[in-house]
Design a protein around this motif. Sequence first.
Motif, PDB file in Angstrom:
ATOM      1  N   ALA A 128       0.853  -1.189   0.000  1.00 40.74           N
ATOM      2  CA  ALA A 128       0.000   0.000   0.000  1.00 40.74           C
ATOM      3  C   ALA A 128       0.887   1.236   0.000  1.00 40.74           C
ATOM      4  O   ALA A 128       1.935   1.257   0.641  1.00 40.74           O
ATOM      5  N   VAL A 129       0.464   2.261  -0.732  1.00 37.13           N
ATOM      6  CA  VAL A 129       1.217   3.507  -0.765  1.00 37.13           C
ATOM      7  C   VAL A 129       0.302   4.665  -0.384  1.00 37.13           C
ATOM      8  O   VAL A 129      -0.926   4.586  -0.504  1.00 37.13           O
ATOM      9  N   PHE A 154       9.652   3.249   4.105  1.00 34.76           N
ATOM     10  CA  PHE A 154       8.649   2.187   4.242  1.00 34.76           C
ATOM     11  C   PHE A 154       8.524   1.778   5.703  1.00 34.76           C
ATOM     12  O   PHE A 154       9.512   1.722   6.432  1.00 34.76           O
ATOM     13  N   GLY A 155       7.305   1.524   6.120  1.00 39.26           N
ATOM     14  CA  GLY A 155       7.046   1.127   7.498  1.00 39.26           C
ATOM     15  C   GLY A 155       6.917  -0.373   7.622  1.00 39.26           C
ATOM     16  O   GLY A 155       6.714  -1.096   6.642  1.00 39.26           O
ATOM     17  N   SER A 156       7.061  -0.846   8.845  1.00 43.68           N
ATOM     18  CA  SER A 156       6.834  -2.262   9.134  1.00 43.68           C
ATOM     19  C   SER A 156       6.228  -2.377  10.523  1.00 43.68           C
ATOM     20  O   SER A 156       6.255  -1.436  11.308  1.00 43.68           O
ATOM     21  N   LEU A 190       0.240   1.922   9.583  1.00 43.89           N
ATOM     22  CA  LEU A 190      -0.838   2.285   8.661  1.00 43.89           C
ATOM     23  C   LEU A 190      -1.285   3.728   8.879  1.00 43.89           C
ATOM     24  O   LEU A 190      -1.550   4.465   7.921  1.00 43.89           O
ATOM     25  N   THR A 191      -1.363   4.145  10.127  1.00 45.81           N
ATOM     26  CA  THR A 191      -1.746   5.525  10.445  1.00 45.81           C
ATOM     27  C   THR A 191      -0.774   6.515   9.819  1.00 45.81           C
ATOM     28  O   THR A 191      -1.176   7.518   9.213  1.00 45.81           O
ATOM     29  N   PHE A 201       3.934   0.736   2.724  1.00 46.08           N
ATOM     30  CA  PHE A 201       3.727  -0.216   3.822  1.00 46.08           C
ATOM     31  C   PHE A 201       3.151  -1.498   3.245  1.00 46.08           C
ATOM     32  O   PHE A 201       2.145  -1.476   2.539  1.00 46.08           O
ATOM     33  N   MET A 202       3.814  -2.612   3.534  1.00 41.16           N
ATOM     34  CA  MET A 202       3.311  -3.916   3.108  1.00 41.16           C
ATOM     35  C   MET A 202       2.775  -4.658   4.324  1.00 41.16           C
ATOM     36  O   MET A 202       3.399  -4.665   5.381  1.00 41.16           O
ATOM     37  N   ASP A 203       1.607  -5.276   4.144  1.00 43.39           N
ATOM     38  CA  ASP A 203       0.995  -5.987   5.263  1.00 43.39           C
ATOM     39  C   ASP A 203       0.106  -7.095   4.720  1.00 43.39           C
ATOM     40  O   ASP A 203      -0.177  -7.163   3.513  1.00 43.39           O
ATOM     41  N   ALA A 204      -0.338  -7.968   5.609  1.00 48.33           N
ATOM     42  CA  ALA A 204      -1.321  -8.974   5.220  1.00 48.33           C
ATOM     43  C   ALA A 204      -2.580  -8.262   4.744  1.00 48.33           C
ATOM     44  O   ALA A 204      -2.924  -7.179   5.235  1.00 48.33           O
TER      45      ALA A 204
END
Length: 322
Positions: A128-129, A154-156, A190-191, A201-204
Amino acid sequence: MMQRRQFNLGLAAALAAPAAAFAQNWPGKPIRLIVPYPPGGFTDVTARLIGQKLGERLGQTVVVDNKSGANGTLGVDALAKAPADGYTLAVVIAAHAANTTLYAKLPYDPRKDLAAVSLIGISPLVAAVNNDAPFKTVPELIAYAKKNPGKVSFGSSGNGSAVHLTTELLKSVAGADMVHIPYRGAAAALTDLMGGQIQLFMDAAQGLIQPGRSGKVRLIGVAAEKRLPVLPEVPTFIEQGLSGFTGSTWAGLLAPAGTPQPILRRVAEEVAQIVRMDDVKAKLEAMGTIPVGSSPAEFDGFINAETAKWGKVIREARVVLE
């Protein structure tokens, strides 16, 4: 020689008999299902869904025990030290395979102290961007990151998480320079993605489906071989030019080493049936999870492959836990 062989066979049969008899009477009391993460996340939701159905099929209550901390190792350590009687299981995710390399020393031996039971399902990660980011596709992201080294953050959900390692893998295969910003959980990342503090940000899929559909973020890629049924409009990284690029979290069941094989096989068989039930399959797919349901041997091989894959990424990216 023949007498010795007959003696050995007889001894093996005698030793196996009590375990087989025990397994036939199992389960005779509630089963503890350890979740090494807090309530509400991917691991917890999956564990409760499978645990409820498993309890119904076995005729015993499955009690979920959230025991979080240290990237999942506290809960797994509790499993490793539990009696190997079939009454303690745990649901682990991709971080379990990564922890073997991330930690110089674990309080348990992943190979000697744990037994694989079944791979429940695989949840490919989704990229997601931020809506205002100067890229709308994976090729545009890579091109921008190459042209502007260090300008994409990028966040994790934390150092060493599947999210972190998959994005590190993306950096490596794409030859792009991006800055990692670790957070304490996916919600905070995500926030900040929505607020523009980070760009990627990559996530499930479970955590990104609603923000994507509501237009709060832009979903640009799925790290899987095929598109997800729940997000048919989002192309894979492979479709966008990154041959073979995949990354996921996953959920699977472990037991303490020494748990009788008949019990391991029974649980694995039940899980295989559960994930194919219409209501369970629908719920898993709605979360972006691909139902699997494997044998203990298959899951053991899967863990070995994941450990090798992420171990290589960790060493090459020089990932360290803070």
